[in-house]
Design a protein around this motif. Sequence first.
Motif, PDB file in Angstrom:
ATOM      1  N   GLU A 153       0.886  -9.842   0.554  1.00 29.94           N
ATOM      2  CA  GLU A 153      -0.069  -8.707   0.481  1.00 29.94           C
ATOM      3  C   GLU A 153      -1.488  -9.197   0.676  1.00 29.94           C
ATOM      4  OE1 GLU A 153       1.339  -6.852  -2.870  1.00 29.94           O
ATOM      5  OE2 GLU A 153      -0.186  -7.688  -4.242  1.00 29.94           O
ATOM      6  N   PHE A 154      -2.354  -8.556   1.118  1.00 25.53           N
ATOM      7  CA  PHE A 154      -3.893  -8.652   1.038  1.00 25.53           C
ATOM      8  C   PHE A 154      -4.764  -7.193   0.442  1.00 25.53           C
ATOM      9  CE2 PHE A 154      -6.085 -12.361   2.446  1.00 25.53           C
ATOM     10  CZ  PHE A 154      -7.249 -11.980   2.041  1.00 25.53           C
ATOM     11  N   PHE A 155      -5.027  -7.159  -0.620  1.00 25.98           N
ATOM     12  CA  PHE A 155      -5.351  -6.252  -1.271  1.00 25.98           C
ATOM     13  C   PHE A 155      -6.721  -5.548  -0.698  1.00 25.98           C
ATOM     14  CE2 PHE A 155      -7.399  -3.599  -4.817  1.00 25.98           C
ATOM     15  CZ  PHE A 155      -6.448  -2.926  -5.141  1.00 25.98           C
ATOM     16  N   TRP A 156      -6.640  -4.410  -0.854  1.00 29.69           N
ATOM     17  CA  TRP A 156      -7.995  -3.652  -0.215  1.00 29.69           C
ATOM     18  C   TRP A 156      -9.386  -4.247  -0.531  1.00 29.69           C
ATOM     19  CZ3 TRP A 156      -6.238   0.179   2.522  1.00 29.69           C
ATOM     20  CH2 TRP A 156      -5.058   1.068   2.073  1.00 29.69           C
ATOM     21  N   MET A 192      -3.666  -1.856   7.050  1.00 27.89           N
ATOM     22  CA  MET A 192      -3.866  -0.408   6.632  1.00 27.89           C
ATOM     23  C   MET A 192      -5.498  -0.176   6.751  1.00 27.89           C
ATOM     24  SD  MET A 192      -1.183   0.789   4.027  1.00 27.89           S
ATOM     25  CE  MET A 192      -1.265  -0.476   2.731  1.00 27.89           C
ATOM     26  N   LEU A 230     -11.044   3.375  -5.202  1.00 28.51           N
ATOM     27  CA  LEU A 230     -10.175   3.265  -4.238  1.00 28.51           C
ATOM     28  C   LEU A 230      -9.383   4.550  -4.203  1.00 28.51           C
ATOM     29  CD1 LEU A 230      -8.806  -0.034  -4.226  1.00 28.51           C
ATOM     30  CD2 LEU A 230      -9.724   0.659  -2.444  1.00 28.51           C
ATOM     31  N   GLY A 259      -6.619  -3.381   4.065  1.00 37.09           N
ATOM     32  CA  GLY A 259      -5.599  -4.269   3.275  1.00 37.09           C
ATOM     33  C   GLY A 259      -4.378  -4.030   3.836  1.00 37.09           C
ATOM     34  N   SER A 260      -3.454  -4.965   3.309  1.00 35.51           N
ATOM     35  CA  SER A 260      -2.055  -4.766   3.913  1.00 35.51           C
ATOM     36  C   SER A 260      -1.005  -5.057   2.606  1.00 35.51           C
ATOM     37  CB  SER A 260      -1.829  -5.742   5.066  1.00 35.51           C
ATOM     38  OG  SER A 260      -1.986  -7.262   4.740  1.00 35.51           O
ATOM     39  N   ASN A 261       0.179  -4.661   2.866  1.00 37.78           N
ATOM     40  CA  ASN A 261       1.327  -4.770   1.854  1.00 37.78           C
ATOM     41  C   ASN A 261       1.991  -6.196   2.135  1.00 37.78           C
ATOM     42  OD1 ASN A 261       0.732  -2.271   0.487  1.00 37.78           O
ATOM     43  ND2 ASN A 261       2.104  -1.152   2.078  1.00 37.78           N
TER      44      ASN A 261
ATOM     45  N   PHE B 149      -1.107   0.555  -6.292  1.00 35.83           N
ATOM     46  CA  PHE B 149      -2.091  -0.643  -6.104  1.00 35.83           C
ATOM     47  C   PHE B 149      -1.143  -1.933  -6.700  1.00 35.83           C
ATOM     48  CE2 PHE B 149      -5.085   2.578  -7.676  1.00 35.83           C
ATOM     49  CZ  PHE B 149      -5.899   2.544  -6.499  1.00 35.83           C
ATOM     50  N   SER B 262       6.151  -4.702  -0.875  1.00 38.63           N
ATOM     51  CA  SER B 262       4.997  -4.430  -2.119  1.00 38.63           C
ATOM     52  C   SER B 262       3.952  -3.217  -1.690  1.00 38.63           C
ATOM     53  CB  SER B 262       4.066  -5.576  -2.307  1.00 38.63           C
ATOM     54  OG  SER B 262       3.169  -5.779  -1.316  1.00 38.63           O
ATOM     55  N   ILE B 264       0.310  -1.601  -1.918  1.00 42.49           N
ATOM     56  CA  ILE B 264      -1.035  -1.757  -2.535  1.00 42.49           C
ATOM     57  C   ILE B 264      -1.630  -0.481  -2.581  1.00 42.49           C
ATOM     58  CG2 ILE B 264      -1.555  -4.071  -1.476  1.00 42.49           C
ATOM     59  CD1 ILE B 264      -3.360  -3.027   0.601  1.00 42.49           C
TER      60      ILE B 264
END
Lengths: 314, 314
Positions: A153-156, A192, A230, A259-261, B149, B262, B264
């Motif tokens: 994942e890549f957080f927001w 996203m 957020l 970001g992306s899951n 999150f 996951s 986010i």
Amino acid sequence: MTARTTPAATTNFEDLYPSRVKSYPETLDRQDPVVYGTAQDGPLTEEQLNQYERDGFLILPAFFSDHEVAAFRAELSALRDCQETKQKPEAILEPDHSELRSLFSVHRPEISPLFSKVASDKRIVQMTNQILGSEVYIHQSRVNLKPGFAGKEFFWHSDFETWHVEDGMPRMRAVSCSLLLDQNDEFNAPLMLVPGSQQEYIACVGETPDDHYQNSLRRQEVGIPDHQSLDEMVNQYGIVQGVGPAGSILLFDCNIMHGSNSNITPLPRSNLFFVYNSTSNYLVQPFGNQNQRPEFIASREDCEPIVPQTITHD
Amino acid sequence: MTARTTPAATTNFEDLYPSRVKSYPETLDRQDPVVYGTAQDGPLTEEQLNQYERDGFLILPAFFSDHEVAAFRAELSALRDCQETKQKPEAILEPDHSELRSLFSVHRPEISPLFSKVASDKRIVQMTNQILGSEVYIHQSRVNLKPGFAGKEFFWHSDFETWHVEDGMPRMRAVSCSLLLDQNDEFNAPLMLVPGSQQEYIACVGETPDDHYQNSLRRQEVGIPDHQSLDEMVNQYGIVQGVGPAGSILLFDCNIMHGSNSNITPLPRSNLFFVYNSTSNYLVQPFGNQNQRPEFIASREDCEPIVPQTITHD
């Protein structure tokens, strides 16, 4: 080549977007336009420009042909399997194992002759010229390999927040171009985006450690927005997924929240990523007062305006 | 109460679904029906039964009313915030922090009076009676809190593979009922299912360590199918997401391949989860010859047939 950096410290360059300074988060208004040019400049239509201005992004489905995509994917495979490439500083590996996660500076012919041509593709460059109302250069480029089964994942985050604090990008006048090398759908954890969020700037909490980029490219821990901001943003604007067939292009504003899951499906989600910055927006000293990040992450030396080229991808 | 276990060792119970035995993966055919009853038994229609048989799952959107869902969520909040609950063996915490991830045995009144009523809701129990063609009891139950999150991914697996190897469930004659406590959509990492995969059984590679459940409930590392088998399965059958508004019910076969990315987004994805097993399918000794897992993970002592009850959720 001459560095085009104007040191913030010596010129008192005003910080319109302070972040990682206060002990509490703040949401600031954007001080810059999203679209600088007009429909008359072409090639984007008025409707497309309005959409980009409102949403902060624009998807152009199947922009490249299957034939072109096949060539891009062959290049990607060659880069992924090359041990020499994986040992370059431009190569970022997955946290858990030694697979290539990202490779930077793919717009430079010495890294990838093919992708360097794609970066100056006339059709793309003219769109970015139009949106930014000026000539452009590549601030950063990379190919992201989001493999099947194990894509993290890549957080927001807002890219601009990082580029401003860590690289000294003064204003919001850059556009990212993501070229999808695989089909992106609701299953394989597509990007996203929060449409409209480019109008707000979440000032983050937390100091930036030295040489932060060596970890942040794998898993970012500072420069990430707080949960409450957020939550409010998503409540207000909602979420849209950047989906489309392989060969699609996603143009998005430097400040849009995205970001992306993670991706457990067998379906990979690789993409090419070029950041076009206005030649009126060259980097100054990082506003966070850290050391400058390396040239392959933030161009300072090699940032001549791109001459759009008509390219035959064969 | 008398344990209903028949020790496999003493009765020579045939292992139709060996797994974690060989050094290479194998895909075996299912030896059992998916649907045991008929439309005449009601309440599911012939079309619904056919769909369940073909896909291995069935979604019943908005099965519970908003009013009922509000009561379930209030109960969930109370459980989540209760320090005493978090210290019970039935409580599983997130890997990274001390938040509640799952709470087992919620069908027992001493854990949750309200959820124990839901478990014997006449409308649900009759559907499981019909699918399994017999009386049923609860093999396992839990509430899963997938917070916004930070909801972790859950890799692809067949529940039956684990219940067979680690708990001694002899045959494929169980149905899971997931009750969505939040809206599940393409953004908040809903359950992904491989429709039709219930007809195949992937025998996994790797030995089961002792007391595996203490880690596997957080992050499973054995009993997971290999990439090639999954790749072929997804190529053949595709993927479907179990989406729907809060209050929806997802019935799915014990052997369907499923997992989730996951999450986010700020949007949580909590659900109630009851496994109804046929009273013709009581547990025997684990086929993997490990120690039995605790009663709260696999019912052996307390497995009286459920008497369906008409319940007023007030």
